[in-house]
Design a protein around this motif. Structure first.
Motif, PDB file in Angstrom:
ATOM      1  N   GLY A 166      11.305  16.967  27.981  1.00 15.15           N
ATOM      2  CA  GLY A 166      11.493  17.620  29.281  1.00 15.15           C
ATOM      3  C   GLY A 166      12.806  17.290  29.963  1.00 15.15           C
ATOM      4  O   GLY A 166      13.540  18.178  30.371  1.00 15.15           O
ATOM      5  N   GLU A 167      13.094  16.006  30.071  1.00 14.52           N
ATOM      6  CA  GLU A 167      14.336  15.622  30.729  1.00 14.52           C
ATOM      7  C   GLU A 167      14.740  14.223  30.292  1.00 14.52           C
ATOM      8  O   GLU A 167      13.879  13.348  30.123  1.00 14.52           O
ATOM      9  CB  GLU A 167      14.147  15.649  32.253  1.00 14.52           C
ATOM     10  CG  GLU A 167      15.455  15.471  33.013  1.00 14.52           C
ATOM     11  CD  GLU A 167      15.277  15.423  34.532  1.00 14.52           C
ATOM     12  OE1 GLU A 167      14.187  15.811  35.013  1.00 14.52           O
ATOM     13  OE2 GLU A 167      16.206  14.976  35.215  1.00 14.52           O
ATOM     14  N   ILE A 168      16.027  14.016  30.081  1.00 19.07           N
ATOM     15  CA  ILE A 168      16.514  12.668  29.781  1.00 19.07           C
ATOM     16  C   ILE A 168      16.943  12.030  31.097  1.00 19.07           C
ATOM     17  O   ILE A 168      17.902  12.462  31.726  1.00 19.07           O
ATOM     18  CB  ILE A 168      17.686  12.700  28.787  1.00 19.07           C
ATOM     19  CG1 ILE A 168      17.195  13.243  27.436  1.00 19.07           C
ATOM     20  CG2 ILE A 168      18.292  11.298  28.619  1.00 19.07           C
ATOM     21  CD1 ILE A 168      18.263  13.358  26.376  1.00 19.07           C
ATOM     22  N   ARG A 169      16.179  11.026  31.525  1.00 18.09           N
ATOM     23  CA  ARG A 169      16.457  10.418  32.831  1.00 18.09           C
ATOM     24  C   ARG A 169      16.936   8.984  32.708  1.00 18.09           C
ATOM     25  O   ARG A 169      17.510   8.441  33.628  1.00 18.09           O
ATOM     26  CB  ARG A 169      15.185  10.391  33.683  1.00 18.09           C
ATOM     27  CG  ARG A 169      14.777  11.722  34.199  1.00 18.09           C
ATOM     28  CD  ARG A 169      13.486  11.597  34.974  1.00 18.09           C
ATOM     29  NE  ARG A 169      12.770  12.863  34.912  1.00 18.09           N
ATOM     30  CZ  ARG A 169      11.475  13.001  35.141  1.00 18.09           C
ATOM     31  NH1 ARG A 169      10.745  11.959  35.451  1.00 18.09           N
ATOM     32  NH2 ARG A 169      10.915  14.178  35.066  1.00 18.09           N
ATOM     33  N   ASP A 170      16.622   8.329  31.589  1.00 14.62           N
ATOM     34  CA  ASP A 170      16.973   6.917  31.501  1.00 14.62           C
ATOM     35  C   ASP A 170      17.467   6.577  30.098  1.00 14.62           C
ATOM     36  O   ASP A 170      17.426   7.394  29.183  1.00 14.62           O
ATOM     37  CB  ASP A 170      15.769   6.047  31.872  1.00 14.62           C
ATOM     38  CG  ASP A 170      14.539   6.461  31.096  1.00 14.62           C
ATOM     39  OD1 ASP A 170      14.676   6.789  29.893  1.00 14.62           O
ATOM     40  OD2 ASP A 170      13.435   6.475  31.670  1.00 14.62           O
ATOM     41  N   LYS A 171      17.921   5.343  29.975  1.00 12.01           N
ATOM     42  CA  LYS A 171      18.517   4.890  28.728  1.00 12.01           C
ATOM     43  C   LYS A 171      17.514   4.944  27.575  1.00 12.01           C
ATOM     44  O   LYS A 171      17.845   5.402  26.471  1.00 12.01           O
ATOM     45  CB  LYS A 171      19.020   3.446  28.904  1.00 12.01           C
ATOM     46  CG  LYS A 171      19.772   2.944  27.696  1.00 12.01           C
ATOM     47  CD  LYS A 171      20.260   1.520  27.872  1.00 12.01           C
ATOM     48  CE  LYS A 171      21.097   1.143  26.655  1.00 12.01           C
ATOM     49  NZ  LYS A 171      21.261  -0.304  26.532  1.00 12.01           N
ATOM     50  N   GLU A 172      16.280   4.521  27.827  1.00 11.90           N
ATOM     51  CA  GLU A 172      15.280   4.471  26.762  1.00 11.90           C
ATOM     52  C   GLU A 172      15.019   5.867  26.193  1.00 11.90           C
ATOM     53  O   GLU A 172      14.989   6.059  24.978  1.00 11.90           O
ATOM     54  CB  GLU A 172      13.956   3.876  27.278  1.00 11.90           C
ATOM     55  CG  GLU A 172      13.994   2.376  27.563  1.00 11.90           C
ATOM     56  CD  GLU A 172      14.865   2.026  28.767  1.00 11.90           C
ATOM     57  OE1 GLU A 172      14.923   2.848  29.713  1.00 11.90           O
ATOM     58  OE2 GLU A 172      15.498   0.956  28.759  1.00 11.90           O
ATOM     59  N   ALA A 208      16.991   8.444  26.348  1.00 12.11           N
ATOM     60  CA  ALA A 208      18.198   8.896  25.649  1.00 12.11           C
ATOM     61  C   ALA A 208      18.266   8.275  24.255  1.00 12.11           C
ATOM     62  O   ALA A 208      18.563   8.959  23.265  1.00 12.11           O
ATOM     63  CB  ALA A 208      19.435   8.517  26.468  1.00 12.11           C
ATOM     64  N   GLU A 209      17.949   6.998  24.170  1.00 13.86           N
ATOM     65  CA  GLU A 209      18.028   6.333  22.862  1.00 13.86           C
ATOM     66  C   GLU A 209      16.963   6.851  21.896  1.00 13.86           C
ATOM     67  O   GLU A 209      17.213   6.995  20.702  1.00 13.86           O
ATOM     68  CB  GLU A 209      17.912   4.811  23.040  1.00 13.86           C
ATOM     69  CG  GLU A 209      19.221   4.227  23.559  1.00 13.86           C
ATOM     70  CD  GLU A 209      19.158   2.729  23.820  1.00 13.86           C
ATOM     71  OE1 GLU A 209      18.029   2.206  23.954  1.00 13.86           O
ATOM     72  OE2 GLU A 209      20.237   2.122  23.914  1.00 13.86           O
ATOM     73  N   ASN A 210      15.774   7.146  22.430  1.00 11.44           N
ATOM     74  CA  ASN A 210      14.736   7.734  21.588  1.00 11.44           C
ATOM     75  C   ASN A 210      15.139   9.110  21.065  1.00 11.44           C
ATOM     76  O   ASN A 210      14.862   9.455  19.915  1.00 11.44           O
ATOM     77  CB  ASN A 210      13.416   7.837  22.356  1.00 11.44           C
ATOM     78  CG  ASN A 210      12.697   6.505  22.420  1.00 11.44           C
ATOM     79  OD1 ASN A 210      12.509   5.856  21.394  1.00 11.44           O
ATOM     80  ND2 ASN A 210      12.320   6.086  23.619  1.00 11.44           N
ATOM     81  N   ALA A 211      15.798   9.867  21.929  1.00 15.11           N
ATOM     82  CA  ALA A 211      16.262  11.193  21.513  1.00 15.11           C
ATOM     83  C   ALA A 211      17.275  11.041  20.374  1.00 15.11           C
ATOM     84  O   ALA A 211      17.227  11.761  19.373  1.00 15.11           O
ATOM     85  CB  ALA A 211      16.886  11.921  22.696  1.00 15.11           C
ATOM     86  N   VAL A 212      18.186  10.097  20.531  1.00 20.60           N
ATOM     87  CA  VAL A 212      19.199   9.847  19.502  1.00 20.60           C
ATOM     88  C   VAL A 212      18.537   9.412  18.190  1.00 20.60           C
ATOM     89  O   VAL A 212      18.873   9.920  17.109  1.00 20.60           O
ATOM     90  CB  VAL A 212      20.201   8.777  19.994  1.00 20.60           C
ATOM     91  CG1 VAL A 212      21.064   8.268  18.843  1.00 20.60           C
ATOM     92  CG2 VAL A 212      21.069   9.335  21.111  1.00 20.60           C
ATOM     93  N   GLN A 213      17.581   8.499  18.282  1.00 26.95           N
ATOM     94  CA  GLN A 213      16.868   8.043  17.088  1.00 26.95           C
ATOM     95  C   GLN A 213      16.199   9.197  16.361  1.00 26.95           C
ATOM     96  O   GLN A 213      16.291   9.319  15.132  1.00 26.95           O
ATOM     97  CB  GLN A 213      15.785   7.011  17.466  1.00 26.95           C
ATOM     98  CG  GLN A 213      16.267   5.588  17.516  1.00 26.95           C
ATOM     99  CD  GLN A 213      17.095   5.231  16.276  1.00 26.95           C
ATOM    100  OE1 GLN A 213      16.697   5.502  15.136  1.00 26.95           O
ATOM    101  NE2 GLN A 213      18.272   4.648  16.496  1.00 26.95           N
ATOM    102  N   GLY A 235      24.331   4.507  28.951  1.00 26.43           N
ATOM    103  CA  GLY A 235      24.477   3.395  28.015  1.00 26.43           C
ATOM    104  C   GLY A 235      24.338   3.771  26.550  1.00 26.43           C
ATOM    105  O   GLY A 235      24.166   2.901  25.691  1.00 26.43           O
ATOM    106  N   VAL A 236      24.392   5.061  26.249  1.00 27.35           N
ATOM    107  CA  VAL A 236      24.321   5.473  24.842  1.00 27.35           C
ATOM    108  C   VAL A 236      25.688   5.214  24.199  1.00 27.35           C
ATOM    109  O   VAL A 236      26.729   5.489  24.794  1.00 27.35           O
ATOM    110  CB  VAL A 236      23.944   6.972  24.720  1.00 27.35           C
ATOM    111  CG1 VAL A 236      23.820   7.368  23.254  1.00 27.35           C
ATOM    112  CG2 VAL A 236      22.657   7.260  25.466  1.00 27.35           C
ATOM    113  N   GLN A 237      25.680   4.649  22.995  1.00 23.76           N
ATOM    114  CA  GLN A 237      26.924   4.344  22.295  1.00 23.76           C
ATOM    115  C   GLN A 237      27.712   5.622  22.017  1.00 23.76           C
ATOM    116  O   GLN A 237      27.134   6.609  21.551  1.00 23.76           O
ATOM    117  CB  GLN A 237      26.622   3.648  20.962  1.00 23.76           C
ATOM    118  CG  GLN A 237      26.036   2.269  21.109  1.00 23.76           C
ATOM    119  CD  GLN A 237      27.013   1.296  21.746  1.00 23.76           C
ATOM    120  OE1 GLN A 237      28.215   1.345  21.458  1.00 23.76           O
ATOM    121  NE2 GLN A 237      26.516   0.449  22.629  1.00 23.76           N
ATOM    122  N   PRO A 238      29.037   5.618  22.269  1.00 23.41           N
ATOM    123  CA  PRO A 238      29.835   6.828  22.046  1.00 23.41           C
ATOM    124  C   PRO A 238      29.676   7.397  20.632  1.00 23.41           C
ATOM    125  O   PRO A 238      29.515   8.612  20.477  1.00 23.41           O
ATOM    126  CB  PRO A 238      31.276   6.340  22.261  1.00 23.41           C
ATOM    127  CG  PRO A 238      31.146   5.133  23.133  1.00 23.41           C
ATOM    128  CD  PRO A 238      29.829   4.510  22.822  1.00 23.41           C
TER     129      PRO A 238
END
Ligand SMILES: [Zn+2]
Length: 597
Positions: free
Chosen positions: A429-435, A437-442, A470-473
């Motif tokens: 639904g929405e990326i609101r926090d670091k966790e 975002a990181e799960n999406a990347v994973q 805080g997601v790594q570039p």
């Protein structure tokens, strides 16, 4: 009209032919087919003013509705159909009565309900639509009902001016609009007979909360009328607001709020309770915000309502969001993308893995884009899982998981477990926090296509936002495929569209140079209830994460560098896309300005 003061199919047909609304053949057809109906046709008001025999409304048939049912195509148009309104308007000029297309949003409830009793109005198909300087304007479906109107005028000591409206319009007002009001008034009368209006608390104690909230039949039907009316008007939201002295009901239509009803303060709590009951909320809880949903039907469609309540200064405010599948699910092709953006976006969503981000403020149509995309991708071979807070609309094709923060089931914990469900495509639904975002990347790194939204103003800012989270570039470069930014703008009403030239100031403001440009705007007509707009369309900016953009994604990237790299790669900004829509006549200068700030 003939001296017998009767509207036959035959003279109706000639009237329409004279005005170029039908062909000679259609004229003959109407006259012939009408003959069969003629015996059932309303037989009234012969020149002696004799009283009508019929009672009720079902047996009064007007040529306009029968002719409209023939679905004649207008000559020289492709597919435009002769409507009851058009026939009524044609008749009005012949009988010398002004025609009125009734706009329910412009009616004054007190005028509608206080001059003509509802049974009388229904029986005679009349409705009071306006009052000015002591003169009441009454819309009539029958142009020859002088006797009825005279009777009403003398019995009630009124000065009446007649206008002609279609039977459907009048019935709609009498049944729905009036119905809401009648229910509210009945409920008010019932309760106020036992209690002082001002002392609400005592009233509840006396009557018992459950009884008035769940069972009052008038409140139940008032809410039914209200919902039905909102669906019919294509409202996207219903706001039910407590004020100091009264309750206010407003609809949002095409992004703009309209006042619909003012209700007695006393009726606000039971109406709110009825809606809470329907959406399975805790009725007793009035101090904390609550969320719920209602599933209902309208015109053979499932409609989903998402309801939220919050306590405000004078009571509980309810907002009902209406999820009409026709609006929420569209063909990607009809959403407003230009060809270049459409093919880019299509190339993104056909990729087996990676992240696609949709950005824009609340109400910019992001959910429609995501749902429509998922539906275009859904097939028996793919497993689509969505994680939403809350689930906007329940769709059988997807496996939807609702975030339930109160029991500790957040985006984060769902996403940690979701991969075991073997998804191909995941919508977050929405990326609101670091966790999150990181799960999406994973998920993207492990071979899944991930779609999500971010709350940023433009596409390039989404990259900066992910970095800020805080997601790594290098992970952003490795996973993000493309980003779209979107807005909705109102479309110009095609019925009252007029051309004008941009002024010098406007040209300067849009940086269009000195060359003159022609734009369009709606003058306001009955089709668009005077707003000049009808419907909305999407404005899309599509950023392709090409090598050049990726190379810029480092810990200290400047937004401006990202934007210029994307533009070198062909990105067309939201503002430029909006200007193109304006120059093509789809929307106005004002919409472009208000959209781009
Ligand atoms: Zn218009």
């Amino acid at each position: 009209m003939s001296a017998t003061k009767k509207l036959t199919f035959e003279n109706c047909a000639h009237l329409l032919k004279k005005q170029g609304l039908i062909s000679a053949e259609q004229c003959t057809e109407i006259a012939a087919r009408g003959k069969a109906q003629e015996t059932r046709l309303y037989a009234l008001h012969q020149s002696g003013g004799s009283r009508r025999v019929q009672s009720g409304t079902a047996d009064i048939i007007f040529p306009a509705e029968v002719i409209a049912a023939f679905n004649f195509e207008l000559p020289g148009t492709s597919g435009k159909i002769l409507t009851e309104d058009m026939v009524t308007e044609a008749v009005s000029s012949a009988v010398g009565l002004p025609y009125l297309k009734i706009d329910p949003l412009k009616l004054d409830l007190d005028v509608v309900t206080s001059y003509i009793p509802r049974p009388f109005a229904l029986k005679n198909l009349i409705v009071a639509v306006a009052e000015s300087g002591g003169i009441i304007t009454v819309a009539v479906a029958d142009p020859f009902n002088d006797a009825i109107i005279n009777e009403l005028a003398s019995a009630r000591q009124l000065e009446i001016r007649r206008v002609l409206s279609s039977k459907s319009d009048i019935l709609k007002i009498l049944r729905e609009f009036y119905g809401f009001r009648a229910s509210v008034m009945a409920a008010e009368a019932e309760s106020s007979s036992t209690v002082d209006l001002g002392n609400l608390e005592q009233f509840f104690k006396m009557k018992g909360q459950q009884e008035i909230e769940g069972n009052d039949k008038h409140v139940v039907s008032a809410v039914d009328f209200l919902l039905h009316y909102a669906f019919e008007q294509h409202a996207s939201d219903i706001h039910i607001e407590p004020k100091r002295e009264k309750g206010l009901i407003r609809f949002r239509i095409d992004g703009v709020m309209h006042n619909i009803h003012v209700i007695p303060k006393l009726l606000h709590p039971p109406i709110v309770s009825r809606i809470k009951l329907l959406s399975r909320m805790d009725l007793a809880e009035k101090r904390r915000p609550q969320d719920g949903r209602i599933k209902t039907h309208f015109n053979n469609k499932d409609i989903e309502l998402r309801v939220s309540t919050v306590p405000v200064a004078f009571g509980e405010k309810v907002v009902i969001r209406i999820f009409d599948p026709d609006i929420l699910l569209q063909d990607l092709d009809s959403m407003g993308f230009y060809a270049r953006e459409m093919s880019l976006y299509n190339s993104f969503i056909r990729r087996p893995n990676g992240i696609i981000l949709v950005t824009g403020p609340t109400g910019s149509g992001k959910t429609t884009t995501l749902y429509s995309t998922l539906r275009s991708l859904s097939s028996p071979e793919v497993n689509i899982i969505t994680v939403e807070d809350p689930i906007e609309m329940v769709m059988e094709e997807f496996n939807q998981i609702g975030v339930q923060q109160n029991i500790g089931v957040g985006f984060d914990s769902i996403l940690r477990n979701i991969l075991r469900q073997d998804p191909d495509i995941i919508m977050i639904g929405e990326i609101r926090d670091k966790e999150t975002a990181e799960n999406a990347v994973q998920a993207a790194l492990t071979g899944h296509l991930v779609l999500s939204t971010l709350h940023t103003n433009d596409s390039a800012s989404a990259i900066v936002r992910l970095l800020d989270l805080g997601v790594q570039p290098f992970l952003i470069s490795a996973t993000v495929i493309g980003i779209i930014a979107q807005r909705l703008v109102r479309k110009i009403c095609p019925h009252c569209k007029q051309v004008r030239e941009l002024t010098g100031d406007e040209l300067d403001y849009l940086q269009l140079g000195k060359k003159s440009h022609v734009v369009w705007e709606g003058q306001g007509c009955k089709e668009c209830r005077g707003t000049g707009y009808k419907g909305r369309t999407g404005i899309f900016e599509v950023l392709d994460m090409n090598e050049r953009v990726k190379s810029l994604v480092t810990g200290h990237v400047e937004l401006a560098d990202l934007v210029s790299a994307a533009q070198e790669g062909g990105l067309i900004s939201l503002r430029q896309v909006a200007i193109r829509k304006m120059l093509e006549g789809a929307t106005t200068y004002e919409e472009v300005i208000s959209m781009t700030g």
